[in-house]
Motif scaffolding. Structure first.
Motif, mmCIF file in Angstrom:
data_model
loop_
_atom_site.group_PDB
_atom_site.id
_atom_site.type_symbol
_atom_site.label_atom_id
_atom_site.label_comp_id
_atom_site.label_asym_id
_atom_site.label_seq_id
_atom_site.Cartn_x
_atom_site.Cartn_y
_atom_site.Cartn_z
ATOM 1 N N ALA A 80 37.202 64.293 51.901
ATOM 2 C CA ALA A 80 37.404 65.230 52.719
ATOM 3 C C ALA A 80 37.864 66.584 52.009
ATOM 4 N N GLY A 81 38.110 66.366 50.618
ATOM 5 C CA GLY A 81 38.351 67.601 49.830
ATOM 6 C C GLY A 81 39.900 67.787 49.974
ATOM 7 N N VAL A 82 40.672 66.891 50.636
ATOM 8 C CA VAL A 82 42.240 66.868 50.827
ATOM 9 C C VAL A 82 42.903 66.668 49.328
ATOM 10 N N ASP A 83 42.524 65.980 48.504
ATOM 11 C CA ASP A 83 42.748 65.687 47.133
ATOM 12 C C ASP A 83 41.733 65.181 46.246
ATOM 13 N N ALA A 84 42.104 64.633 45.032
ATOM 14 C CA ALA A 84 41.295 64.053 44.079
ATOM 15 C C ALA A 84 41.715 63.301 43.163
ATOM 16 N N THR A 85 42.622 62.357 43.789
ATOM 17 C CA THR A 85 43.205 61.405 42.867
ATOM 18 C C THR A 85 42.254 60.136 42.616
ATOM 19 N N LYS A 86 42.164 59.738 41.369
ATOM 20 C CA LYS A 86 41.323 58.519 40.935
ATOM 21 C C LYS A 86 41.777 57.473 41.520
ATOM 22 N N CYS A 87 41.184 56.240 42.194
ATOM 23 C CA CYS A 87 41.650 55.146 42.464
ATOM 24 C C CYS A 87 40.600 54.259 42.572
ATOM 25 N N ARG A 88 40.836 52.935 41.663
ATOM 26 C CA ARG A 88 39.982 51.972 41.697
ATOM 27 C C ARG A 88 40.582 50.553 41.916
ATOM 28 N N VAL A 89 39.518 49.579 42.453
ATOM 29 C CA VAL A 89 40.135 48.301 42.898
ATOM 30 C C VAL A 89 40.124 47.572 41.739
ATOM 31 N N ILE A 90 40.948 46.339 41.619
ATOM 32 C CA ILE A 90 40.783 45.431 40.474
ATOM 33 C C ILE A 90 40.960 44.004 41.168
ATOM 34 N N THR A 91 40.128 43.160 41.059
ATOM 35 C CA THR A 91 40.286 41.713 41.581
ATOM 36 C C THR A 91 40.572 40.686 40.600
ATOM 37 N N ASP A 92 40.561 41.085 39.557
ATOM 38 C CA ASP A 92 40.994 40.012 38.351
ATOM 39 C C ASP A 92 41.370 40.928 37.185
ATOM 40 N N ILE A 93 42.058 40.229 36.260
ATOM 41 C CA ILE A 93 42.715 40.928 35.202
ATOM 42 C C ILE A 93 41.673 41.462 34.199
ATOM 43 N N ASP A 94 40.547 40.845 34.166
ATOM 44 C CA ASP A 94 39.501 41.183 33.427
ATOM 45 C C ASP A 94 38.788 42.614 33.643
ATOM 46 N N ASP A 95 39.210 43.157 35.149
ATOM 47 C CA ASP A 95 38.538 44.340 35.425
ATOM 48 C C ASP A 95 39.356 45.614 34.675
ATOM 49 N N LEU A 96 40.558 45.320 34.133
ATOM 50 C CA LEU A 96 41.471 46.348 33.551
ATOM 51 C C LEU A 96 40.973 47.456 32.627
ATOM 52 N N PRO A 97 40.009 46.693 31.593
ATOM 53 C CA PRO A 97 39.931 47.864 30.393
ATOM 54 C C PRO A 97 38.886 48.771 30.786
ATOM 55 N N VAL A 98 37.947 48.224 31.600
ATOM 56 C CA VAL A 98 36.872 49.363 32.508
ATOM 57 C C VAL A 98 37.466 50.358 33.326
ATOM 58 N N VAL A 99 38.508 49.952 34.115
ATOM 59 C CA VAL A 99 39.298 50.716 35.150
ATOM 60 C C VAL A 99 39.932 51.668 34.501
ATOM 61 N N GLY A 107 48.973 40.416 34.995
ATOM 62 C CA GLY A 107 48.915 39.213 34.718
ATOM 63 C C GLY A 107 50.075 38.395 35.424
ATOM 64 N N ALA A 108 51.161 39.008 35.627
ATOM 65 C CA ALA A 108 52.287 38.450 36.611
ATOM 66 C C ALA A 108 51.827 38.545 38.119
ATOM 67 N N PHE A 109 51.018 39.828 38.452
ATOM 68 C CA PHE A 109 50.622 39.983 39.924
ATOM 69 C C PHE A 109 49.559 38.816 40.281
ATOM 70 N N PHE A 110 48.600 38.525 39.249
ATOM 71 C CA PHE A 110 47.538 37.535 39.531
ATOM 72 C C PHE A 110 48.075 36.196 38.997
ATOM 73 N N GLY A 111 49.058 35.794 38.907
ATOM 74 C CA GLY A 111 49.497 34.593 38.230
ATOM 75 C C GLY A 111 49.816 33.511 39.360
ATOM 76 N N ALA A 112 49.871 33.922 40.791
ATOM 77 C CA ALA A 112 50.132 32.958 41.762
ATOM 78 C C ALA A 112 48.709 32.561 42.458
ATOM 79 N N ALA A 113 48.146 31.604 42.465
ATOM 80 C CA ALA A 113 47.021 31.191 42.986
ATOM 81 C C ALA A 113 47.124 31.084 44.475
ATOM 82 N N ASP A 114 48.324 30.887 44.965
ATOM 83 C CA ASP A 114 48.463 30.916 46.494
ATOM 84 C C ASP A 114 48.524 32.345 46.906
ATOM 85 N N ASP A 115 48.524 33.277 46.261
ATOM 86 C CA ASP A 115 48.584 34.858 46.777
ATOM 87 C C ASP A 115 47.535 35.692 46.212
#
Length: 414
Positions: free
Chosen positions: A123-142, A177-185
Motif C-alpha cells: 500500500a506504500g505505507v512503508d517499505a521494511t524488508k521482511c522474510r520468513v524462515i522455517t528452518d535454520i538453513d534459511d538464514l544465509p539466503v534471507v 538455533g535456540a528458537f528451533f531447538g524445541a521439537a514440540d514448538d
C-alpha cells in the motif's frame, strides 16, 4: 420496567485488561459475559477469576461450531477481546454472529507479521524488508537479502517474546538455533531489517519509539493518544511508558498520520488499535499494528487524563460511534517496568521497595516476581519483575524520578 442492558461477550485470555478492569469499565454501559477456554495457558486461573465477577461461557473442549452455538445462545449485542491470542477466534465468532469486529481476513493479517508487512508495503505505507524462515538453513539466503542489523522474531506473537537483534550470520545462527531447538514448538519466524531510531527526537532519556492508541468505528478512525516509551532493555524488552509522549507537535502529527495510513491499509474498520512506530532520522517508520488495545496503556492514559480506553473498546464492540475528546494532561504519568539485567538466569533475592516508594512522585510499587524464579530475555516484556507507577510535573522531573528508581532497584540474580 427497567430497560434491558446491552451484553458484550469478551473472549478472555492473557491480554491487555484483567477481568476486574473490564467489568469496572463496563459499569453504566453494558453487561459482560466472559468467553473462556480453560485449556489455554493460565486458562483455569482466568476461568476462576472471571466467575467471581460476571457470567461465564466456558468453551473448554468445544469445537469451533459448538463454541459459536454456545455464544450465540447468549444473544450478545457485541463481542471483543483484549488478547492478541484470541483475535482470530473472536473474528470468527463475530462473523458467525453478525457482530462488529475485525473480519476473519483482517484478523489473519493482523496476527501474521509477514502478511502484515506485505500489505502495508504494497500500500506504500512503508517499505521494511521482511522474510520468513522455517528452518535454520534459511538464514544465509534471507540475511543476504535483509542485511544487518536485523531482527528475528516469531511470525505470530506478542510482547517481544523471542525477539532478538542480530549483527552477523553467526549471531543469527546461535539465536535461531535456540528458537528451533524445541521439537514440540514448531513455529515460523520472520527476519526483518532493523529500524534504527534517533534518540534525539524524543530525548535520550526516553525511547526511540512510540505507540499510537486509536479507535475505529464504522471505518472512521480517531487517534486517542501518543504514548511515549522508555529505552528498551536488551534485546527488545519494554521498560515502561509515559503520557504524554515527549514529542514535538510536528512529530506527533506525523506519527498519527502514519498510524492512520497503516490502519486503513489493513482494512480495520472497528475496534481499538495499538500502533508501534519507530522515530528515525528519516521520519517515523512503522513497527507494527496490533488489532487490540495495547498492554498497560489503559491504566496509564486513565491516570494521566481520566479517559477510559477500555470503555472505548466495549463501546466499539456495541457498534457505537466513539468520539474521544482531546485529552488534557495536567502533568506527566509514567509506568516503569522492573526488569532483570542481560545474562540473569534466576532471581535469588528481591530488593526492598521502601526506598523506591519514597521517591518523589511514586504512587505505588507492585512486585510480581518471587525468589527462585527463572529469568531470561526470551519471555520479553512478560518477564518483568514488577511495575512502578508515578507522576511528575514535567518530562524532566519524570526522567529524574525514573533514574532514581533505577538506582534503587537492586535485586540479586544468578
Amino acid at each position: 420496567m427497567p430497560s434491558m442492558r446491552s451484553l458484550v461477550a469478551v473472549v478472555l485470555d492473557r491480554g491487555s485488561a484483567s477481568p476486574a478492569e473490564i467489568v469496572l469499565s463496563a459499569r453504566k454501559l453494558c453487561d459482560v459475559v466472559f468467553v473462556c477456554d480453560g485449556s489455554r495457558p493460565d486458562g483455569a486461573e482466568a476461568l476462576s477469576a472471571a466467575r467471581e465477577l460476571a457470567a461465564v461461557c466456558d468453551v473448554t473442549g468445544l469445537t469451533e461450531a459448538e463454541a459459536i452455538t454456545a455464544v450465540a445462545r447468549l444473544q450478545p449485542d457485541g463481542i471483543t477481546t483484549f488478547s492478541e491470542y484470541q483475535l482470530r477466534r473472536t473474528a470468527d465468532l463475530a462473523a458467525a454472529l453478525d457482530l462488529p469486529f475485525h473480519t476473519p481476513e483482517v484478523a489473519d493479517v493482523l496476527t501474521d507479521k509477514l502478511r502484515q508487512r506485505a500489505v502495508v508495503n504494497a500500500a506504500g505505507v512503508d517499505a521494511t524488508k521482511c522474510r520468513v524462515i522455517t528452518d535454520i538453513d534459511d538464514l544465509p539466503v534471507v540475511l543476504a537479502e535483509i542485511g544487518f542489523p536485523a531482527i528475528v522474531k516469531p511470525r505470530h506473537g506478542a510482547g517481544s517474546t523471542d525477539t532478538y537483534r542480530v549483527r552477523s550470520l553467526a549471531e543469527a545462527t546461535a539465536a535461531v538455533g535456540a528458537f528451533f531447538g524445541a521439537a514440540d514448538d514448531p513455529r515460523d519466524f520472520v527476519v526483518e531489517e532493523m529500524l534504527v531510531g534517533d534518540p534525539s527526537i524524543a530525548g535520550t532519556e526516553w525511547g526511540d519509539y512510540v505507540s499510537v492508541e486509536s479507535v475505529a468505528t464504522h471505518g472512521h478512525i480517531r487517534h486517542v493518544c501518543v504514548t511515549g516509551k522508555l529505552p528498551l532493555a536488551w534485546p527488545f524488552r519494554e521498560t515502561g511508558m509515559v503520557v504524554p509522549a515527549a514529542l514535538p507537535a510536528a512529530w506527533t502529527q506525523s506519527v498519527c498520520d502514519l498510524a492512520d495510513a497503516a490502519i486503513r491499509a489493513l482494512g480495520i474498520r472497528v475496534g481499538v488499535t495499538h500502533t508501534e512506530i519507530k522515530l528515525t532520522a528519516d521520519g517515523p517508520r512503522l513497527i507494527e499494528v496490533n488489532g487490540r488495545m495495547g498492554g498497560y496503556v489503559s491504566e496509564l492514559i486513565q491516570r494521566g487524563s481520566g479517559y477510559d480506553l477500555r470503555r472505548a473498546v466495549l463501546e466499539a464492540a456495541l457498534g457505537r460511534s466513539v468520539e474521544p475528546p482531546p485529552l488534557t494532561f495536567t502533568g506527566v504519568a509514567y509506568q516503569y517496568l522492573l526488569t532483570a539485567p542481560p545474562g540473569a538466569t534466576r532471581l535469588v533475592r528481591l530488593a526492598e521497595t521502601s526506598e523506591i516508594l519514597a521517591v518523589a512522585g511514586v504512587r505505588d510499587v507492585t512486585v510480581t516476581a518471587r525468589p527462585g524464579q527463572p529469568m531470561g530475555w526470551r519471555s520479553g516484556t512478560e518477564g518483568k519483575l514488577g511495575m512502578v507507577r508515578g507522576e511528575a510535573t514535567d518530562h524532566t522531573s519524570a526522567a529524574a524520578g525514573i533514574a532514581e528508581i533505577e538506582s534503587l532497584w537492586r535485586p540479586v540474580y544468578e
